[in-house]
Every structure is written in C-alpha cells, then in structure tokens.
Design an enzyme around this catalytic site. Structure first.
Site, mmCIF file in Angstrom:
data_model
loop_
_atom_site.group_PDB
_atom_site.id
_atom_site.type_symbol
_atom_site.label_atom_id
_atom_site.label_comp_id
_atom_site.label_asym_id
_atom_site.label_seq_id
_atom_site.Cartn_x
_atom_site.Cartn_y
_atom_site.Cartn_z
ATOM 1 N N HIS A 133 -10.180 1.263 1.487
ATOM 2 C CA HIS A 133 -9.688 2.572 1.929
ATOM 3 C C HIS A 133 -10.848 3.530 2.207
ATOM 4 O O HIS A 133 -10.803 4.332 3.145
ATOM 5 C CB HIS A 133 -8.787 3.197 0.854
ATOM 6 C CG HIS A 133 -7.344 2.850 0.993
ATOM 7 N ND1 HIS A 133 -6.611 3.103 2.128
ATOM 8 C CD2 HIS A 133 -6.481 2.287 0.110
ATOM 9 C CE1 HIS A 133 -5.359 2.710 1.948
ATOM 10 N NE2 HIS A 133 -5.253 2.196 0.738
ATOM 11 N N HIS A 160 -9.046 -3.554 -2.350
ATOM 12 C CA HIS A 160 -8.081 -2.749 -1.609
ATOM 13 C C HIS A 160 -8.484 -1.275 -1.599
ATOM 14 O O HIS A 160 -8.501 -0.625 -0.545
ATOM 15 C CB HIS A 160 -6.700 -2.922 -2.240
ATOM 16 C CG HIS A 160 -5.601 -2.179 -1.559
ATOM 17 N ND1 HIS A 160 -4.565 -2.801 -0.896
ATOM 18 C CD2 HIS A 160 -5.344 -0.852 -1.446
ATOM 19 C CE1 HIS A 160 -3.747 -1.898 -0.390
ATOM 20 N NE2 HIS A 160 -4.194 -0.701 -0.726
ATOM 21 N N GLU A 161 -8.817 -0.739 -2.770
ATOM 22 C CA GLU A 161 -9.150 0.685 -2.856
ATOM 23 C C GLU A 161 -10.499 0.992 -2.216
ATOM 24 O O GLU A 161 -10.659 2.025 -1.558
ATOM 25 C CB GLU A 161 -9.119 1.150 -4.314
ATOM 26 C CG GLU A 161 -7.772 1.001 -4.994
ATOM 27 C CD GLU A 161 -6.620 1.620 -4.222
ATOM 28 O OE1 GLU A 161 -6.829 2.630 -3.514
ATOM 29 O OE2 GLU A 161 -5.501 1.090 -4.302
ATOM 30 N N CYS A 178 0.842 -1.189 0.000
ATOM 31 C CA CYS A 178 0.000 0.000 0.000
ATOM 32 C C CYS A 178 0.877 1.238 0.000
ATOM 33 O O CYS A 178 1.874 1.307 0.740
ATOM 34 C CB CYS A 178 -0.901 -0.009 1.230
ATOM 35 S SG CYS A 178 -2.007 1.418 1.362
#
Length: 214
Positions: free
Chosen positions: A172, A168-169, A126
């Site tokens: 966030h 993953h995004e 990351c």
C-alpha cells in the site's frame, strides 16, 4: 512561476482528519492517494500527533474490521502502517496458512524482501476493495526492515500469514493494491468465498475457476 499550493501540510491534514471523529473513513480503490506512493516518515507529525494518528489507525482497523491498515488508506501519504491479527481461525486453517496471532504493532518506513524461493497462494482481501477477494501468490517468507513508532529499528524474518500481512500493507505504501498481484480468474465476492472457497487452501477454487497455483 507555478501556482502556490493551498494543500495544508501533513500535520494539519492529520489534525483535520482526527477532528472529524473516529473511526476514520477508509479510502476506496479509485482514489489517487492509493496509487501515488508515500513519502518516508521523518518527524512530520511530531511525537504527540504521531501517537494520536497511530491510535486512530488502530481504532479504524479494528472497527472495519481488518488485520492491517496503511496511512494512504485514510488519505495520508506517509510511510506508516499498523497490523494486528487475533487469528480467530480453526486449527486446520491455522496450520495450512501459518496464521498465528499477531499483537498490535506499528511499521514506520517498512520495506521487505523475499527470503528463499518458496511462494504461498491464498485468497486475500482489502479494506479499500470492499466486497471482493482474490488469490495472491506471495513469498512465503520475507525480511522486514524499518522502524517502530519509537524509532527503534526493525530487522526480522517473518513467515506464514504474518508475512502476507506485512507484504500487503507495505505494498500500500508503494501505491500497489493486492489486485495488482492477484490471479484475475480467482476474483470472487466475499459471499462466494464464504459459500464455495472457504477451504484452508484455494486448490478447489483453482480447479473450478481455471487458474494455476504455484
């Protein structure tokens, strides 16, 4: 009566970021903005400013370099992320990880849900946790919903490495870092991954470091 807030509205905050120059600064783990989650995008920036912000995210992602970047990673708590992956990897890695080139795209108000029970575990890093990687087991296939930067609806099934990037995004945007989902015993420096664990899969790392794969 509460104390009046002096924080500028989101549009002003984004203007200030852009005026400071590009690429934008990527926020590192420990900054509360990465843990507070985001509000949905509903026109706060306006079309012109949104386009400029998206371009700034693209420039910052490429400069890092990375394959995705979420708005909180540059200090903006809006549900917007960008992804792009040229996938410059050997054939054996491409096959093992399902990593195929992904064109630049914008995700606005994205969400995902698993499709099926299959999970895949690979080292993941990351931009907000520089210098480290860890093995994360994620759904191998997800349904992505949301909109693009023009407001057009997204509803598609994503598999392989692109599914990992999407998860993953989007995480966030919910205040979740990949480390929250990682196998703690797998945590490795970039150097260790390059020197020891660069295999297409993390099986050797699992044996040597003492953790189980799904």
């Amino acid at each position: 009566m509460g104390t009046p807030s002096h924080r500028p509205p989101l549009a002003e905050r984004v203007e200030q970021l852009l005026e400071a120059g590009l690429p934008l600064t990527v926020v590192a783990a420990g900054d509360p903005v990465l843990r507070q989650g985001t509000g949905p995008y509903d026109g706060q920036l306006g079309p012109g400013l949104l386009a400029r912000f998206v371009e700034a995210l693209r420039i910052t992602m490429r400069a890092a370099p990375g394959v995705g970047l979420a708005a909180p990673q540059v200090g903006v708590p809006l549900r917007i992320a960008v992804i792009e992956d040229p996938a410059p990897v050997p054939e054996e890695v491409r096959v093992a990880r399902g990593r195929v080139p992904q064109p630049f795209r914008v995700l606005v108000n994205p969400a995902y849900e698993p499709v099926g029970d299959a999970r895949a575990a690979f080292f993941e890093g990351c931009l907000s946790v520089p210098g480290w990687q860890a093995v994360v087991a994620r759904p191998a296939e997800v349904r992505l919903t949301g909109q693009d930067e023009r407001g057009l609806a997204l509803d598609e099934v994503v598999t392989g490495w692109p599914a990992r990037i999407v998860q993953h995004e989007t995480d966030h945007l919910d205040g979740v870092l990949y480390l929250d989902r990682a196998e703690p015993r797998s945590l490795s420096s970039h150097q260790a991954v390059a020197e020891r664990w660069g295999q297409p899969t993390p099986r050797e790392a699992a044996r040597a470091l003492g953790f189980e794969l799904p």
